[in-house]
Design a protein around this motif. Structure first.
Motif, short mmCIF file in Angstrom:
data_model
loop_
_atom_site.label_atom_id
_atom_site.label_comp_id
_atom_site.label_asym_id
_atom_site.label_seq_id
_atom_site.Cartn_x
_atom_site.Cartn_y
_atom_site.Cartn_z
N MET A 1 7.26 -2.96 7.73
CA MET A 1 7.58 -1.63 7.18
C MET A 1 8.29 -1.78 5.84
N LYS A 2 7.87 -1.00 4.85
CA LYS A 2 8.50 -1.06 3.53
C LYS A 2 9.36 0.19 3.32
N VAL A 3 10.61 -0.04 2.95
CA VAL A 3 11.51 1.11 2.76
C VAL A 3 12.07 1.09 1.33
N LEU A 4 12.02 2.23 0.69
CA LEU A 4 12.62 2.39 -0.64
C LEU A 4 13.95 3.11 -0.48
N VAL A 5 15.02 2.49 -1.00
CA VAL A 5 16.35 3.10 -0.87
C VAL A 5 16.86 3.49 -2.25
N PHE A 6 17.15 4.77 -2.42
CA PHE A 6 17.76 5.19 -3.69
C PHE A 6 19.27 4.94 -3.60
N VAL A 7 19.79 4.24 -4.62
CA VAL A 7 21.20 3.85 -4.63
C VAL A 7 21.87 4.37 -5.89
N GLU A 8 22.94 5.09 -5.73
CA GLU A 8 23.65 5.61 -6.91
C GLU A 8 24.36 4.47 -7.64
N ASN A 9 24.33 4.57 -8.97
CA ASN A 9 24.92 3.55 -9.84
C ASN A 9 26.32 3.98 -10.25
N ASN A 10 27.31 3.17 -9.92
CA ASN A 10 28.68 3.46 -10.33
C ASN A 10 29.16 2.33 -11.23
N ASN A 11 29.07 2.56 -12.53
CA ASN A 11 29.46 1.54 -13.52
C ASN A 11 28.78 0.19 -13.27
N GLY A 12 27.50 0.23 -13.00
CA GLY A 12 26.74 -1.01 -12.86
C GLY A 12 26.65 -1.55 -11.45
N LEU A 69 11.31 10.12 -11.05
CA LEU A 69 11.15 8.66 -11.07
C LEU A 69 10.99 8.11 -9.65
N ILE A 70 11.81 8.62 -8.75
CA ILE A 70 11.76 8.12 -7.36
C ILE A 70 10.44 8.54 -6.71
N ALA A 71 10.02 9.77 -6.96
CA ALA A 71 8.76 10.25 -6.37
C ALA A 71 7.59 9.39 -6.84
N GLN A 72 7.62 9.02 -8.13
CA GLN A 72 6.53 8.18 -8.67
C GLN A 72 6.56 6.79 -8.04
N GLU A 73 7.76 6.21 -7.95
CA GLU A 73 7.89 4.87 -7.36
C GLU A 73 7.46 4.90 -5.89
N ALA A 74 7.81 6.00 -5.21
CA ALA A 74 7.44 6.13 -3.79
C ALA A 74 5.92 6.09 -3.64
N LYS A 75 5.22 6.73 -4.57
CA LYS A 75 3.74 6.75 -4.51
C LYS A 75 3.17 5.38 -4.88
N ASP A 76 3.72 4.79 -5.96
CA ASP A 76 3.16 3.53 -6.46
C ASP A 76 3.43 2.35 -5.53
N GLY A 77 4.60 2.38 -4.88
CA GLY A 77 5.04 1.19 -4.13
C GLY A 77 4.50 1.09 -2.71
N GLY A 78 3.86 2.13 -2.22
CA GLY A 78 3.29 2.09 -0.87
C GLY A 78 4.33 1.94 0.22
N TYR A 79 5.42 2.71 0.09
CA TYR A 79 6.50 2.62 1.09
C TYR A 79 6.18 3.48 2.31
N ASN A 80 6.74 3.07 3.46
CA ASN A 80 6.56 3.86 4.68
C ASN A 80 7.66 4.89 4.85
N LEU A 81 8.82 4.59 4.23
CA LEU A 81 10.01 5.44 4.45
C LEU A 81 10.90 5.39 3.22
N LEU A 82 11.56 6.51 2.93
CA LEU A 82 12.55 6.54 1.85
C LEU A 82 13.91 6.83 2.48
N VAL A 83 14.94 6.15 1.98
CA VAL A 83 16.30 6.37 2.51
C VAL A 83 17.25 6.55 1.33
N ALA A 84 18.22 7.43 1.52
CA ALA A 84 19.30 7.61 0.52
C ALA A 84 20.53 8.06 1.28
#
Ligand SMILES: Cc1cc2nc3c(=O)[nH]c(=O)nc-3n(C[C@H](O)[C@H](O)[C@H](O)COP(=O)(O)OP(=O)(O)OC[C@H]3O[C@@H](n4cnc5c(N)ncnc54)[C@H](O)[C@@H]3O)c2cc1C
Length: 314
Positions: A1-12, A69-84
């Motif tokens: 299973m491939k999961v894409l996780v959106f992670v907030e950036n806090n000063n790098g 950006l996330i929606a596009q990556e979700a389509k391109d990357g063939g993920y089964n699940l997105l998590v944030a």
């Protein structure tokens, strides 16, 4: 299973809530790809929590553009699940991604999903008074994880970094000023492990020195009940509860707070709750792990002395 996780950036670096989302995805037994926007230092810390890959998109964009950006990556990357994380940014972005890509969004999940056959998971409802078990009807789902419900689990490792080259649409929001809402511990309230909170029982803003002193000794963030911020005794960013910030620290000390359901809704996920109230019938005692029935003006100075003694002899 491939999961894409959106992670907030806090000063790098990844926020604690972002690392928790990665830990969650990793615990599903998934191949985890983290996605961060902006300048990132090394792998931002995501590899240590189990992300194999970190995709980094340079740029400074608003939540609408981030969602694209996330929606596009979700389509391109063939993920089964997105998590944030179900933090402020996750709540802003992930519903947009769900609409853009036609995915099911299950928000504020509190337990690991069953992904053996589709996606079934538990989430809090009615301000944490009940738990609903919900199943996704779409092939690809999005889960937002309630902060501090799962915890950050470090498994060791480093993520391979992939620089993305999408166009980050210019922000339609102008950042005017960022003011820190940190306690003495330098930790934002939603991420604090220790919180000292007070309510109307403190009688007035002039008495908050004791609350701040205790918080400072313990390295805790400060919080308050809603009426206290409404009448201007404390800043609004300290207000916790149903209409304020929801927190789940390891320790929540509530001083002179009655424990109304609207307050409890934002703090009842705390691991240990200590209540100080002069009224033995105060509803908060029912939710407390430890309770002190007493006048805050007598209890707090003694607690401060005890905390000083404890930290000096640690
Ligand atoms: C739609 C809605 C949303 C709301 N959202 C929120 C929210 O997000 N967060 C929130 O906090 N509230 C919220 N409220 C308000 C909530 O219902 C309560 O009114 C509020 O939490 C009470 O704040 P308090 O406990 O500080 O004050 P009080 O209810 O006045 O309680 C003060 C407490 O201090 C104790 N006390 C008094 N003197 C002392 C002393 N010397 N030593 C020790 N104890 C003492 C008293 O026994 C009492 O229990 C909401 C209300 C509504 C209707």
């Amino acid at each position: 299973m491939k999961v894409l996780v959106f992670v907030e950036n806090n000063n790098g670096k990844a926020t604690k809530a972002g690392l928790e989302a990665i830990s969650y995805a990793k615990s599903l037994g998934a191949e985890v790809t983290a996605f961060m926007i902006g300048d990132v230092q090394a792998d931002g810390g995501v590899g240590e929590c189990g992300a194999q890959t970190l995709k980094v998109q340079a740029g400074n964009c608003d939540s609408r553009a981030m969602a694209k950006l996330i929606a596009q990556e979700a389509k391109d990357g063939g993920y089964n699940l997105l998590v944030a994380s179900h933090d402020n940014l996750g709540k802003e972005i992930m519903p947009r991604v769900a609409i853009m890509n036609g995915y099911t969004l299950i928000s504020g999940v509190t337990e690991l999903a069953n992904v053996a056959n589709g996606c079934m998971v538990k989430r809090n409802v009615f301000s944490g008074k009940a738990i609903a078990e919900v199943a996704s009807k779409s092939t690809i789902s999005i889960l937002t994880v309630l902060p501090n419900s799962f915890g950050v689990k470090k498994v060791g490792g480093t993520a391979a970094i992939v620089a993305m080259s999408a166009t980050c649409e210019p922000s339609q929001v102008k950042l005017v000023e960022v003011k820190g809402n940190h306690g003495d511990a330098g930790v934002p309230l939603p991420e604090a492990d220790l919180v000292v909170s007070a309510g109307r029982g403190m009688k007035g803003p002039e008495n908050w020195g004791m609350v701040e002193e205790l918080a400072s000794i313990l390295g805790a963030a400060t919080a308050c009940s809603r009426p206290v911020s409404d009448i201007g005794w404390r800043p609004h960013h300290e207000h916790v509860g149903q209409t304020g910030i929801a927190i789940r620290p390891n320790l929540y000390i509530a001083i002179g707070i009655s424990g109304a359901i609207q307050h409890l809704a934002g703090v009842n996920g705390s691991k240990v709750i200590v209540v100080i109230n002069k009224d033995p019938e105060a509803p908060f005692f029912k939710a407390a792990d430890y309770g002190i029935v007493g006048d805050a003006f007598e209890v707090l100075p003694r607690l401060i002395e005890a905390a000083k003694h404890f930290t000096a002899n640690k």
